[in-house]
Write an enzyme that holds these catalytic residues in place. Structure first.
Site, mmCIF file in Angstrom:
data_model
loop_
_atom_site.group_PDB
_atom_site.id
_atom_site.type_symbol
_atom_site.label_atom_id
_atom_site.label_comp_id
_atom_site.label_asym_id
_atom_site.label_seq_id
_atom_site.Cartn_x
_atom_site.Cartn_y
_atom_site.Cartn_z
ATOM 1 N N ASP A 228 0.866 -1.164 0.000
ATOM 2 C CA ASP A 228 0.000 0.000 0.000
ATOM 3 C C ASP A 228 0.921 1.239 0.000
ATOM 4 O O ASP A 228 2.141 1.138 0.125
ATOM 5 C CB ASP A 228 -0.954 -0.031 1.209
ATOM 6 C CG ASP A 228 -2.172 0.859 0.980
ATOM 7 O OD1 ASP A 228 -3.189 0.651 1.641
ATOM 8 O OD2 ASP A 228 -2.083 1.769 0.119
HETATM 9 C C1 GLC Z 1 -4.322 4.349 -0.143
HETATM 10 C C2 GLC Z 1 -5.219 3.186 0.221
HETATM 11 C C3 GLC Z 1 -5.306 2.121 -0.845
HETATM 12 C C4 GLC Z 1 -5.185 2.765 -2.210
HETATM 13 C C5 GLC Z 1 -3.775 3.320 -2.315
HETATM 14 C C6 GLC Z 1 -3.541 4.011 -3.657
HETATM 15 O O1 GLC Z 1 -3.559 4.736 0.976
HETATM 16 O O2 GLC Z 1 -4.988 2.542 1.464
HETATM 17 O O3 GLC Z 1 -6.539 1.435 -0.670
HETATM 18 O O4 GLC Z 1 -5.421 1.805 -3.219
HETATM 19 O O5 GLC Z 1 -3.468 4.218 -1.264
HETATM 20 O O6 GLC Z 1 -4.311 5.166 -3.725
#
Ligand code: GLC
Length: 740
Positions: A265
């Site tokens: 993430d």
């Molecule tokens: C965010 C979220 C995740 C998302 C990623 C990209 O922090 O936790 O669900 O897909 O970043 O935006």
């Protein structure tokens, strides 16, 4: 490209080139107005110009023309002309926005969710995207956590069905096909278990709970070939997910058989330093690589450290080769080596996006997601009556949720606009009544908050708004009150300790109730809310969640009876926040506290009931359904000899309606305690007035299996209870035994 050609390509790549394939940066750094200039945040990344132009993927940018230009520029500079992957959070729609995922869960119609995902994939693909970070399949039990809106709820079985349907909707059978994108199951694992419902907080679960409740929905997506999995921010067993070898290599890859790309993430690898698990970036890179994370989202931890770690003999280049091969294989599965632009098409964007067909599906999905929580004769609206619409959502376009990051509120239809198409304007008024939030409320959202920050009015203006609205309410036969959370009060980093409708709106509600008892609340919410006061005072409550682009039309369809609500709660609505976390599939405890039994030494509260205000699976209809007692074809289930459980469902009302008939089972005694009941099946049945239909469920041995203390999965002989009804608190019960 053939596998052997991929292998030859990998063998010809330099170590730094390989490390750069494992880096993902923001697409905005590559857009034409900031081409290659490492300004602003990019300059903080610690990557040089050379690496910058070799990142294997980007996120957060879309648009056919722009992505085609970026791809062209990138491939010209990339030493082996390897195409870049373009990824985005297309969570519940690209430009045509469907109901938020928790609302889609309320449809109890995974197939419908699959269709919505397929449309989202098509709009994303023509916009140049290759991968969506969706579906989020985290099990949720805590309404304080803002990301419950992104889940399909508290039940593993239901979540698994939606995970499967959405992955198949996004990917189809072959993601290289036109208008398909790679899907990404997230967040692995158990992100929804954050303590105190506080986002990014610690998750403390037994391995038994992790496996029995949280892992099945990820597995459901993996079993249908999801191309990507995303790590979660939280720790599992005291180790951050992104550097957790046991979780990622032993469970995700070996046990679950996931062989696709594992992406961290956002900066989650770097954050293992803050967690106190990695000593520095090099240590974080080492641990994440050893855990099998292939792509480092939005930091340079991999790109800036992996080469030296290999040169110093700290990690094996083989681990890098494995990760890069999975990335190349994904690009190959998408057909990008043959056509790096895939479905990107500026002309198609104009015709496909928000087309009538897509809007119609959004309207259907929204209508099926609404949950009728209460109705004392006010709905559907008697169109001969004088109606006052009073509430901040009366003419508000921001009804697409905070995770509709590619959507535009300007495309939404408001309630007022839709109502003006069908209500007699000689007898209908519209008033905002109050602001969405008090002036003291502070909102934080993604990027440009601009149009999203609720307009603030002066004290005098607010007084006038309120007076005008109350006066209109007084004159009306009934008042329809579109109220609820601001859309930025749910989603990421929006945990709330109080789960109420904003106080300024509750004040409006109370003032209206003083002058008119006939109130219909149309509730906008990203999470279960404390509805005690609203449920007590309003005569009707329709939960519409964040319904998406066609929300206004769908809500008026429901208010006027063109659509008869059929949604069922995918997550319990607590009596109050003190009851959280609350979920139907709980354990009995040694001192169960059955409803209506007054005994002191029981597992209970002394100030509130144990039961939620509205249970999992609950939802009313404009018609009346009768469900007969459960009839079993036998009293004993044996291996290979299932028992049929049958009920007759009758529409005893005056209008056509749809009922979600639900099957719950309890294993009364087992080697590990089992939930008081578990959803094991459901069937949506649409009946005309007076019509009846038999609904049959087959109870077989595999349905009775569970995770045992020794880690094995199987069934055990003994007594079982079975319920069939219209929600999880049904008393419509029968008993059977299972014998090997
Ligand atoms: C965010 C979220 C995740 C998302 C990623 C990209 O922090 O936790 O669900 O897909 O970043 O935006």
């Amino acid at each position: 490209m053939k596998t052997e050609d991929l292998k030859a390509l990998l063998a010809d790549m330099s170590l730094q080139e390989k490390a750069d394939q494992m880096m993902q940066l923001m697409g905005i750094f590559y857009s034409d107005d900031t081409e290659g200039i490492l300004t602003g945040p990019a300059s903080q990344l610690g990557v040089g110009e050379e690496d910058f132009w070799m990142a294997g993927s980007i996120l957060g940018t879309y648009g056919a023309k722009q992505l085609m230009e970026i791809q062209k520029r990138y491939m010209e500079r990339q030493p082996h002309h390897i195409p870049m992957l373009f990824m985005m959070d297309v969570i519940h729609g690209m430009k045509t926005i469907f109901p938020m995922p928790l609302a889609q869960g309320a449809t109890f119609e995974p197939e419908l969710s699959g269709k919505c995902a397929s449309v989202a994939a098509k709009e994303a693909a023509v916009s140049g995207l290759h991968v969506t970070f969706s579906p989020m399949v985290d099990l949720v039990r805590d309404a304080r956590w803002g990301r419950v809106m992104e889940s399909t709820g508290e039940d593993p079985y239901l979540n698994g069905l939606f995970a499967k349907a959405q992955v198949e909707g996004f990917q189809g059978d072959d993601m290289s096909e036109p208008y398909k994108v790679c899907s990404c199951i997230k967040h692995f694992a158990a992100y929804g278990g954050a303590q105190a419902g506080r986002d990014y907080n610690t998750v403390e679960l037994t391995e038994h709970t992790l496996r029995q409740f949280y892992l099945p929905s990820y597995k459901a997506g993996i079993d249908v070939g999801v191309g990507m999995v995303m790590t979660s921010f939280n720790t599992v067993n005291g180790i951050p997910a992104s550097t957790n070898k046991w979780l990622m290599r032993d469970i995700l890859r070996k046990e679950m058989g996931f062989d696709g790309v594992l992406i961290s993430d956002f900066s989650a690898i770097l954050e293992t330093i803050a967690h106190g698990h990695s000593a520095d970036e090099a240590d974080a890179a080492k641990k994440a690589l050893e855990a099998g994370v292939d792509i480092d989202m939005m930091t340079s931890v991999y790109a800036a450290n992996l080469c030296k770690l290999v040169e110093d003999g700290v990690v094996s280049e083989t681990l890098i080769d494995e990760g890069v091969m999975r990335i190349l294989e994904l690009k190959n599965k998408l057909g990008l080596f043959e056509n790096p632009y895939k479905d990107a098409d500026p002309e198609k964007e104009k015709t496909v996006i928000l087309c009538d067909e897509h809007r119609a599906l959004a309207r259907e999905a929204a209508g099926k997601s609404f949950v009728l929580l209460k109705n004392e004769g006010l709905l559907p609206v008697d169109m001969s009556k004088k109606v006052a619409f009073v509430g901040p959502y009366t003419n508000c376009r921001e009804i697409i949720s905070s995770w509709a990051v590619t959507g535009d509120a300007s495309s939404c239809v408001t309630i007022e606009e839709a109502a003006k198409e069908v209500f007699d304007l000689g007898r209908t008024t519209f008033h905002q009544g109050c602001q969405m939030l008090g002036n003291d409320y502070h909102l934080e959202g993604f990027g440009n908050l601009g149009e999203s920050v609720p307009k603030e009015f002066s004290e005098e203006e607010q007084k006038e708004m309120l007076e005008a609205a109350v006066a209109a309410a007084k004159e009306a036969d009934l008042v329809i009150m579109p109220i609820g959370e601001h859309f930025l009060q749910s989603g990421e980093a929006t945990s709330r300790a109080m789960i109420d409708v904003p106080e300024i709106q509750m004040n409006l509600f109370r003032e209206v109730a003083k002058v008119n008892e006939n109130i219909v609340v149309v509730l906008f919410n990203g999470r279960p809310l404390d509805l005690r006061e609203i449920s007590k005072t309003a005569k009707a409550v329709l939960d519409v969640w964040f319904p998406g682009t066609e929300g206004g039309h769908a809500i008026v369809d429901a208010l006027t009876g063109k659509v008869n609500p059929s949604g069922k709660l995918p997550m319990s609505f607590p009596y109050c926040v003190g009851q959280v976390p609350v979920h139907y599939n709980q354990y009995a405890t040694g001192r169960p506290n059955p409803e209506g039994v007054e005994e002191r030494f029981k597992s209970k509260y002394i100030d509130i009931p144990n039961e939620p205000l509205y249970p999992f699976g609950y939802g009313l209809s404009y018609t009346d359904f009768e469900i007969s007692p459960v009839s079993l074809s036998g009293d004993v289930v044996k291996d290979g000899q299932p028992v049929k459980a049958v009920v007759t469902v009758k529409n005893a009302g005056k209008v056509e309606g749809t009922q979600v008939v639900q099957l719950y089972i309890q294993d009364v005694t087992a080697s590990v305690v089992r939930p008081v009941k578990e959803l094991k099946g459901f069937e949506k049945v649409t009946l005309c007035p007076g019509e009846e239909k038999q609904v049959e469920f087959v109870i077989d041995e595999p349905m009775l299996r569970f995770l045992k203390a020794d880690g094995s999965v199987g069934s055990e002989e003994g007594k079982f209870r079975v319920w069939i009804g219209d929600n999880s608190s049904t008393k419509n019960e029968a008993v059977f035994t299972y014998e090997k």
